[in-house]
Design a protein around this motif. Structure first.
Motif, PDB file in Angstrom:
ATOM      1  N   UNK A 268       0.826  -1.213   0.000  1.00 16.30           N
ATOM      2  CA  UNK A 268       0.000   0.000   0.000  1.00 16.30           C
ATOM      3  C   UNK A 268       0.859   1.262   0.000  1.00 16.30           C
ATOM      4  N   UNK A 269       1.934   1.247   0.811  1.00 15.88           N
ATOM      5  CA  UNK A 269       2.842   2.399   0.871  1.00 15.88           C
ATOM      6  C   UNK A 269       3.482   2.653  -0.491  1.00 15.88           C
ATOM      7  N   UNK A 270       3.952   1.577  -1.122  1.00 13.03           N
ATOM      8  CA  UNK A 270       4.610   1.728  -2.429  1.00 13.03           C
ATOM      9  C   UNK A 270       3.617   2.155  -3.511  1.00 13.03           C
ATOM     10  N   UNK A 271       2.373   1.700  -3.410  1.00 13.45           N
ATOM     11  CA  UNK A 271       1.359   2.115  -4.396  1.00 13.45           C
ATOM     12  C   UNK A 271       1.073   3.604  -4.262  1.00 13.45           C
ATOM     13  N   UNK A 272       1.029   4.113  -3.030  1.00 10.04           N
ATOM     14  CA  UNK A 272       0.835   5.556  -2.821  1.00 10.04           C
ATOM     15  C   UNK A 272       1.993   6.339  -3.428  1.00 10.04           C
ATOM     16  N   UNK A 273       3.213   5.815  -3.249  1.00  8.23           N
ATOM     17  CA  UNK A 273       4.397   6.478  -3.811  1.00  8.23           C
ATOM     18  C   UNK A 273       4.305   6.526  -5.335  1.00  8.23           C
ATOM     19  N   UNK A 274       3.889   5.422  -5.938  1.00 12.02           N
ATOM     20  CA  UNK A 274       3.750   5.356  -7.400  1.00 12.02           C
ATOM     21  C   UNK A 274       2.711   6.375  -7.869  1.00 12.02           C
ATOM     22  N   UNK A 275       1.588   6.461  -7.141  1.00 10.35           N
ATOM     23  CA  UNK A 275       0.527   7.414  -7.501  1.00 10.35           C
ATOM     24  C   UNK A 275       1.054   8.848  -7.457  1.00 10.35           C
ATOM     25  N   UNK A 276       1.875   9.173  -6.451  1.00 10.18           N
ATOM     26  CA  UNK A 276       2.452  10.519  -6.357  1.00 10.18           C
ATOM     27  C   UNK A 276       3.366  10.800  -7.536  1.00 10.18           C
ATOM     28  N   UNK A 277       4.189   9.828  -7.921  1.00  7.39           N
ATOM     29  CA  UNK A 277       5.100  10.013  -9.052  1.00  7.39           C
ATOM     30  C   UNK A 277       4.326  10.216 -10.346  1.00  7.39           C
ATOM     31  N   UNK A 278       3.269   9.453 -10.532  1.00 10.74           N
ATOM     32  CA  UNK A 278       2.459   9.576 -11.748  1.00 10.74           C
ATOM     33  C   UNK A 278       1.791  10.945 -11.783  1.00 10.74           C
ATOM     34  N   UNK A 279       1.337  11.427 -10.619  1.00  8.63           N
ATOM     35  CA  UNK A 279       0.738  12.756 -10.524  1.00  8.63           C
ATOM     36  C   UNK A 279       1.731  13.836 -10.955  1.00  8.63           C
ATOM     37  N   UNK A 280       3.005  13.617 -10.613  1.00  9.09           N
ATOM     38  CA  UNK A 280       4.059  14.574 -10.984  1.00  9.09           C
ATOM     39  C   UNK A 280       4.554  14.339 -12.409  1.00  9.09           C
ATOM     40  N   UNK A 281       3.888  13.452 -13.126  1.00 11.35           N
ATOM     41  CA  UNK A 281       4.185  13.122 -14.527  1.00 11.35           C
ATOM     42  C   UNK A 281       5.556  12.477 -14.736  1.00 11.35           C
ATOM     43  N   UNK A 282       5.991  11.692 -13.741  1.00 12.48           N
ATOM     44  CA  UNK A 282       7.224  10.923 -13.898  1.00 12.48           C
ATOM     45  C   UNK A 282       6.869   9.592 -14.552  1.00 12.48           C
ATOM     46  N   UNK A 283       7.828   9.025 -15.282  1.00 17.10           N
ATOM     47  CA  UNK A 283       7.631   7.683 -15.803  1.00 17.10           C
ATOM     48  C   UNK A 283       7.997   6.719 -14.685  1.00 17.10           C
ATOM     49  N   UNK A 284       7.172   5.691 -14.487  1.00 13.37           N
ATOM     50  CA  UNK A 284       7.397   4.760 -13.384  1.00 13.37           C
ATOM     51  C   UNK A 284       7.617   3.357 -13.938  1.00 13.37           C
ATOM     52  N   UNK A 285       8.691   2.728 -13.457  1.00 12.75           N
ATOM     53  CA  UNK A 285       8.996   1.351 -13.857  1.00 12.75           C
ATOM     54  C   UNK A 285       8.919   0.488 -12.599  1.00 12.75           C
TER      55      UNK A 285
END
Length: 129
Positions: free
Chosen positions: A105-122
């Motif tokens: 859950x913690x890592x999913x929240x982190x991914x959501x924040x990165x996507x919001x900032x328009x970062x590419x996530x791998x």
């Protein structure tokens, strides 16, 4: 220091080209005309001459009010802000397939924040031992 050329702005009276293609404030083409005639029109109507495209022959100028110039600058600033930056940031996250629920859950929240900032996530999932 060299003065940086702005992408869009009021040109005023310093126009390096002799023949210009002029567009009025309503967007209608007034055709090609000499620089002096364009300056006379600008003075008569109380407007400003703005360079739109200089890579065409003849260069395109538009007669605009101060309000129109301001709105156009705001639009361009918004567009520039929305466009992705040249160096796209890529974030990478890896976790085991046996990850605990809270960690996931913690890592999913982190991914959501990165996507919001328009970062590419791998995301990489490793198989648990």
């Amino acid at each position: 220091q060299e003065k940086r050329k702005t992408a869009f702005g009021s040109v005023g009276r310093r126009i390096p080209y002799r023949i210009l293609h002029v567009i009025n404030q309503d967007g209608e083409s007034l055709g090609n005309m000499h620089r002096a005639e364009a300056l006379r029109l600008m003075d008569e109507r109380g407007l400003k001459l703005v360079l739109l495209r200089e890579n065409v022959e003849p260069p395109v100028y538009r007669l605009m009010t101060g309000q129109q110039i301001h709105e156009e600058q705001l639009k361009r600033a918004e567009k520039k802000k929305a466009s992705p930056k040249p160096g796209v940031v890529q974030k990478e996250l890896s976790f085991s397939s046996a990850i605990a629920k809270n960690d996931l859950e913690t890592k999913t929240k982190q991914i959501a924040q990165w996507i919001e900032k328009r970062h590419h996530v791998k995301v990489t999932v490793r198989q648990a031992k």
